[in-house]
Scaffold this motif. Structure first.
Motif, PDB file in Angstrom:
ATOM      1  N   ALA A  40     -88.208 113.175  37.986  1.00 44.22           N
ATOM      2  CA  ALA A  40     -87.515 114.410  38.190  1.00 44.22           C
ATOM      3  C   ALA A  40     -86.590 114.711  38.610  1.00 44.22           C
ATOM      4  O   ALA A  40     -85.682 115.836  38.013  1.00 44.22           O
ATOM      5  CB  ALA A  40     -88.878 115.426  38.608  1.00 44.22           C
ATOM      6  N   GLY A  41     -86.156 114.290  39.726  1.00 47.03           N
ATOM      7  CA  GLY A  41     -84.813 114.337  40.183  1.00 47.03           C
ATOM      8  C   GLY A  41     -83.696 113.846  39.609  1.00 47.03           C
ATOM      9  O   GLY A  41     -82.578 114.513  39.583  1.00 47.03           O
ATOM     10  N   LEU A  42     -83.855 112.855  38.956  1.00 50.03           N
ATOM     11  CA  LEU A  42     -82.627 112.161  37.980  1.00 50.03           C
ATOM     12  C   LEU A  42     -82.527 113.214  36.873  1.00 50.03           C
ATOM     13  O   LEU A  42     -81.517 113.236  36.301  1.00 50.03           O
ATOM     14  CB  LEU A  42     -83.209 110.936  37.492  1.00 50.03           C
ATOM     15  N   ILE A  43     -83.686 113.724  36.154  1.00 46.40           N
ATOM     16  CA  ILE A  43     -83.640 114.657  35.183  1.00 46.40           C
ATOM     17  C   ILE A  43     -82.906 115.914  35.807  1.00 46.40           C
ATOM     18  O   ILE A  43     -81.870 116.355  35.143  1.00 46.40           O
ATOM     19  CB  ILE A  43     -84.973 114.946  34.606  1.00 46.40           C
ATOM     20  N   MET A  44     -83.132 116.300  36.903  1.00 42.47           N
ATOM     21  CA  MET A  44     -82.434 117.500  37.346  1.00 42.47           C
ATOM     22  C   MET A  44     -80.858 117.481  37.638  1.00 42.47           C
ATOM     23  O   MET A  44     -80.089 118.094  37.442  1.00 42.47           O
ATOM     24  CB  MET A  44     -83.138 118.367  38.789  1.00 42.47           C
ATOM     25  N   LEU A  45     -80.647 116.072  38.331  1.00 37.58           N
ATOM     26  CA  LEU A  45     -79.118 115.805  38.600  1.00 37.58           C
ATOM     27  C   LEU A  45     -78.384 115.666  37.061  1.00 37.58           C
ATOM     28  O   LEU A  45     -77.350 116.024  37.222  1.00 37.58           O
ATOM     29  CB  LEU A  45     -79.300 114.552  39.278  1.00 37.58           C
ATOM     30  N   SER A  46     -78.951 115.032  36.223  1.00 41.46           N
ATOM     31  CA  SER A  46     -78.508 115.259  34.906  1.00 41.46           C
ATOM     32  C   SER A  46     -78.078 116.659  34.369  1.00 41.46           C
ATOM     33  O   SER A  46     -77.147 116.772  33.763  1.00 41.46           O
ATOM     34  CB  SER A  46     -78.956 114.161  34.083  1.00 41.46           C
ATOM     35  N   ALA A  47     -79.028 117.338  34.346  1.00 38.85           N
ATOM     36  CA  ALA A  47     -78.904 118.594  33.879  1.00 38.85           C
ATOM     37  C   ALA A  47     -77.790 119.327  34.724  1.00 38.85           C
ATOM     38  O   ALA A  47     -76.987 120.036  34.016  1.00 38.85           O
ATOM     39  CB  ALA A  47     -80.190 119.279  33.842  1.00 38.85           C
ATOM     40  N   ALA A  48     -77.586 119.250  36.104  1.00 34.15           N
ATOM     41  CA  ALA A  48     -76.672 119.682  37.028  1.00 34.15           C
ATOM     42  C   ALA A  48     -75.448 119.285  36.644  1.00 34.15           C
ATOM     43  O   ALA A  48     -74.453 120.116  36.286  1.00 34.15           O
ATOM     44  CB  ALA A  48     -76.999 119.655  38.289  1.00 34.15           C
ATOM     45  N   PHE A  49     -75.420 117.961  36.117  1.00 35.27           N
ATOM     46  CA  PHE A  49     -74.081 117.518  35.974  1.00 35.27           C
ATOM     47  C   PHE A  49     -73.523 118.006  34.449  1.00 35.27           C
ATOM     48  O   PHE A  49     -72.354 118.395  34.327  1.00 35.27           O
ATOM     49  CB  PHE A  49     -74.194 115.830  35.650  1.00 35.27           C
ATOM     50  N   VAL A  50     -74.429 118.362  33.699  1.00 35.17           N
ATOM     51  CA  VAL A  50     -73.906 118.878  32.385  1.00 35.17           C
ATOM     52  C   VAL A  50     -73.663 120.429  32.403  1.00 35.17           C
ATOM     53  O   VAL A  50     -72.556 120.399  31.792  1.00 35.17           O
ATOM     54  CB  VAL A  50     -75.448 118.782  31.163  1.00 35.17           C
TER      55      VAL A  50
END
Length: 70
Positions: A40-50
């Motif tokens: 979940a953290g990796l998904i949220m970090l990738s969304a924040a990066f996008v």
């Protein structure tokens, strides 16, 4: 029609929720609760990066003369 679009949006949301629950269950089965939180953290970090890569913030000097605060 607008009603048909609403029905399609609701059905898509339900399908995405079911898929998310299935993937979450698989991650939990393989790596436990720690894996779920890491995923979940990796998904949220990738969304924040996008989001950060797509948002343009105007500089203060660029548009300060065109703004009017009353």
């Amino acid at each position: 029609s607008a009603g048909g679009m609403v029905v399609a949006a609701v059905q898509s949301s339900i399908a995405a929720g079911a898929a998310g629950a299935a993937v979450g269950g698989l991650v939990y089965g393989f790596s436990g609760i720690t894996g779920v939180f890491i995923t979940a953290g990796l998904i949220m970090l990738s969304a924040a990066f996008v989001i950060a890569s797509r948002v343009r913030v105007p500089s203060l000097t660029e548009s300060s003369s065109s703004r009017s605060f009353h």
